[in-house]
Design an enzyme around this catalytic site. Structure first.
Site, PDB file in Angstrom:
ATOM      1  N   ARG A  66     -10.378  11.301   7.094  1.00 13.22           N
ATOM      2  CA  ARG A  66      -9.627  10.457   6.159  1.00 13.22           C
ATOM      3  C   ARG A  66      -8.132  10.761   6.198  1.00 13.22           C
ATOM      4  O   ARG A  66      -7.300   9.850   6.046  1.00 13.22           O
ATOM      5  CB  ARG A  66     -10.181  10.661   4.747  1.00 13.22           C
ATOM      6  CG  ARG A  66      -9.669   9.680   3.708  1.00 13.22           C
ATOM      7  CD  ARG A  66     -10.588   9.661   2.495  1.00 13.22           C
ATOM      8  NE  ARG A  66     -10.081   8.792   1.451  1.00 13.22           N
ATOM      9  CZ  ARG A  66      -9.459   9.226   0.357  1.00 13.22           C
ATOM     10  NH1 ARG A  66      -9.293  10.521   0.162  1.00 13.22           N
ATOM     11  NH2 ARG A  66      -9.027   8.377  -0.547  1.00 13.22           N
ATOM     12  N   HIS A  70      -5.298   7.883   6.677  1.00 11.21           N
ATOM     13  CA  HIS A  70      -4.231   7.654   5.704  1.00 11.21           C
ATOM     14  C   HIS A  70      -2.858   7.927   6.306  1.00 11.21           C
ATOM     15  O   HIS A  70      -1.861   7.383   5.837  1.00 11.21           O
ATOM     16  CB  HIS A  70      -4.445   8.526   4.465  1.00 11.21           C
ATOM     17  CG  HIS A  70      -5.458   7.960   3.526  1.00 11.21           C
ATOM     18  ND1 HIS A  70      -5.254   7.874   2.161  1.00 11.21           N
ATOM     19  CD2 HIS A  70      -6.692   7.429   3.741  1.00 11.21           C
ATOM     20  CE1 HIS A  70      -6.312   7.326   1.582  1.00 11.21           C
ATOM     21  NE2 HIS A  70      -7.198   7.062   2.523  1.00 11.21           N
ATOM     22  N   ASN A  98      -3.785   8.590  -2.574  1.00 12.45           N
ATOM     23  CA  ASN A  98      -3.878   9.964  -2.083  1.00 12.45           C
ATOM     24  C   ASN A  98      -3.972  11.015  -3.176  1.00 12.45           C
ATOM     25  O   ASN A  98      -4.562  12.083  -2.982  1.00 12.45           O
ATOM     26  CB  ASN A  98      -2.666  10.289  -1.205  1.00 12.45           C
ATOM     27  CG  ASN A  98      -2.546   9.380  -0.004  1.00 12.45           C
ATOM     28  OD1 ASN A  98      -3.533   8.848   0.489  1.00 12.45           O
ATOM     29  ND2 ASN A  98      -1.320   9.194   0.486  1.00 12.45           N
ATOM     30  N   HIS A 197     -17.690   5.807   6.360  1.00  7.11           N
ATOM     31  CA  HIS A 197     -18.273   6.050   5.045  1.00  7.11           C
ATOM     32  C   HIS A 197     -19.743   6.435   5.131  1.00  7.11           C
ATOM     33  O   HIS A 197     -20.448   6.422   4.136  1.00  7.11           O
ATOM     34  CB  HIS A 197     -18.102   4.819   4.156  1.00  7.11           C
ATOM     35  CG  HIS A 197     -16.689   4.572   3.741  1.00  7.11           C
ATOM     36  ND1 HIS A 197     -16.292   3.465   3.027  1.00  7.11           N
ATOM     37  CD2 HIS A 197     -15.557   5.307   3.926  1.00  7.11           C
ATOM     38  CE1 HIS A 197     -14.985   3.519   2.804  1.00  7.11           C
ATOM     39  NE2 HIS A 197     -14.519   4.633   3.340  1.00  7.11           N
TER      40      HIS A 197
END
Length: 337
Positions: A66, A70, A98, A197
C-alpha cells in the site's frame, strides 16, 4: 541458528568484499539490474528485511504494498510519501487517505539504513519502495516480477495531491476509473490491482458506510434473500458499530486474510467485498466487461497473478524521477539539504 544481526552482518561483509563498483548517475529510463555493479546484493538485503518484518507482523506485507501504491499515485513513484514535516515540506502522511492508516515506514527506514552502510548514497528510497512491495507480495504466496529500477527521490511532497489523487474507500466505479486513467492505468489495471485487497486489513472508518448505508444495502437484495449478504453484514456490525471505534480493524478477506491469493474475486461474486470501492466493480459495471474479468480471476489464480504482476510494473513506472533530477536521499524521511 544464526540470529538476525548475524545474518545482516554477513550480507554487509559480502557486499564490501565484492565491491560496489561505479557510483555515477545514469541518464535515461528505468532499467533492469540498475544496481548490479553499484550495489550487487541490494535485492537480497531488501528481500531478507521484508521477510523478517512480515514474519513479525503478517499484516506488514499489505502495508508495504500500500505504501508503494500511495506513493505512485501522488506525483509519481518518487518516495514523496516517505517525507516527514520539515522546513517547507508538509508531509503526505498527514493527508486524509494516509493519516493513522499508512504503515511500514520503520521497515523502509531499516532497509535504507542497511543499504547506506553497504552502498552509501546509491539506492533511492523510491526504488526501495518498489522492491519492498514486490517482496511483500511474494512473501505471502503471491507472484513475483522483475522490478525496473533507477528512480530518484523527490525533493518535495504534495499534501494536496495525496488528498486529491488517492481513491477513497467509498469511491464510485466512475471515480475509480478516472483516478486510474489520470495515472495512465486502464480498467484492466484497476481490476487487477484491486486484487491487492486479498490480504491486509481496513479500519472501521473505511467500511462503516458499506455496512449501514441503506442505499448501499439495497444493491444486495439478492444476497439478503439467501441470507448470505445479511449474515456477512452482521459480522461487520459486530466489528464496526454505527459510531466510535473508528480504528478497529477487519480483514479485507475473511477466508485467507494473511495470504495473497485470488479469493478477493470470489468474495466480489458473493457480494462480500469489504469496501464500497470493491463492490462497485460488480454493482456499477453496466456493460459486464469487469464481471468477465472478475470471473476469470476467481477461477484462474495464475491468470490473476500474471495480470497483477503486469499492472504492478505499469504502476511502478508512473512518472519516475531519473537522471540528474531529484536526489538519492540519505534518510527517506528528509531531503538531503
Amino acid at each position: 541458528m544464526m540470529d538476525q544481526k548475524g545474518k545482516i552482518s554477513l550480507i554487509l561483509i559480502a557486499i564490501i568484499l565484492h565491491g560496489t563498483g561505479s557510483f555515477s548517475d545514469d541518464d535515461g529510463p528505468l532499467v533492469l539490474e540498475y544496481y548490479k555493479e553499484k550495489c550487487p546484493l541490494l535485492e537480497e538485503i531488501v528481500r531478507y528485511s521484508v521477510e523478517v518484518a512480515v514474519f513479525k507482523d503478517p499484516r506488514m506485507a499489505a502495508s508495504l504494498l500500500r505504501l508503494h501504491f500511495h506513493d505512485c499515485f501522488v506525483m509519481g513513484c518518487d518516495a514523496s510519501v516517505l517525507l516527514d514535516n520539515f522546513g517547507g515540506i508538509t508531509s503526505e502522511k498527514q493527508a486524509g487517505p494516509n493519516l493513522n492508516s499508512l504503515r511500514g515506514f520503520e521497515v523502509i527506514d531499516q532497509i535504507k539504513y542497511l543499504l547506506e552502510e553497504a552502498c552509501p548514497r546509491t539506492v533511492s528510497c523510491a526504488d526501495i519502495l518498489a522492491l519492498a512491495a514486490r517482496d511483500a507480495v511474494a512473501s505471502r504466496g503471491g507472484p513475483s516480477w522483475d522490478v525496473w529500477l533507477g528512480r530518484r527521490d523527490s525533493l518535495q511532497a504534495s499534501f494536496s495531491g495525496a488528498n486529491q489523487f488517492i481513491p477513497a474507500p467509498n469511491s464510485s466505479l466512475e471515480t475509480l476509473i478516472s483516478h486510474f486513467k489520470q495515472q495512465g492505468l486502464d480498467v484492466g489495471d484497476l481490476v487487477a490491482l484491486s486484487g491487492s485487497h486479498t490480504f491486509g486489513k481496513a479500519r472501521c472508518l473505511s467500511f462503516r458506510q458499506r455496512v449501514y448505508d441503506v442505499n448501499f444495502k439495497g444493491q444486495y437484495e439478492l444476497y439478503d434473500k439467501y441470507r448470505k449478504y445479511t449474515s456477512f453484514r452482521r459480522i461487520l456490525q459486530t466489528i464496526c458499530p454505527r459510531s466510535g471505534r473508528n480504528n478497529d480493524l477487519s480483514p479485507l478477506d475473511f477466508m485467507t486474510p494473511a495470504r495473497f491469493d485470488n479469493h478477493y474475486y470470489v468474495n466480489l461474486l458473493q457480494g462480500k467485498g469489504l469496501l464500497i470501492s470493491d463492490n462497485v466493480l460488480m454493482t456499477q459495471d453496466h456493460d459486464g466487461e469487469i464481471l468477465k474479468q472478475v470471473w476469470s480471476y476467481a477461477t484462474d489464480e495464475k491468470l490473476f497473478f500474471a495480470s497483477f504482476a503486469n499492472s504492478m510494473v505499469k504502476m511502478g513506472n508512473i512518472n519516475p524521477i531519473t537522471g540528474n533530477q531529484g536526489e538519492i536521499r540519505k534518510s527517506c524521511r528528509f531531503v538531503n539539504t
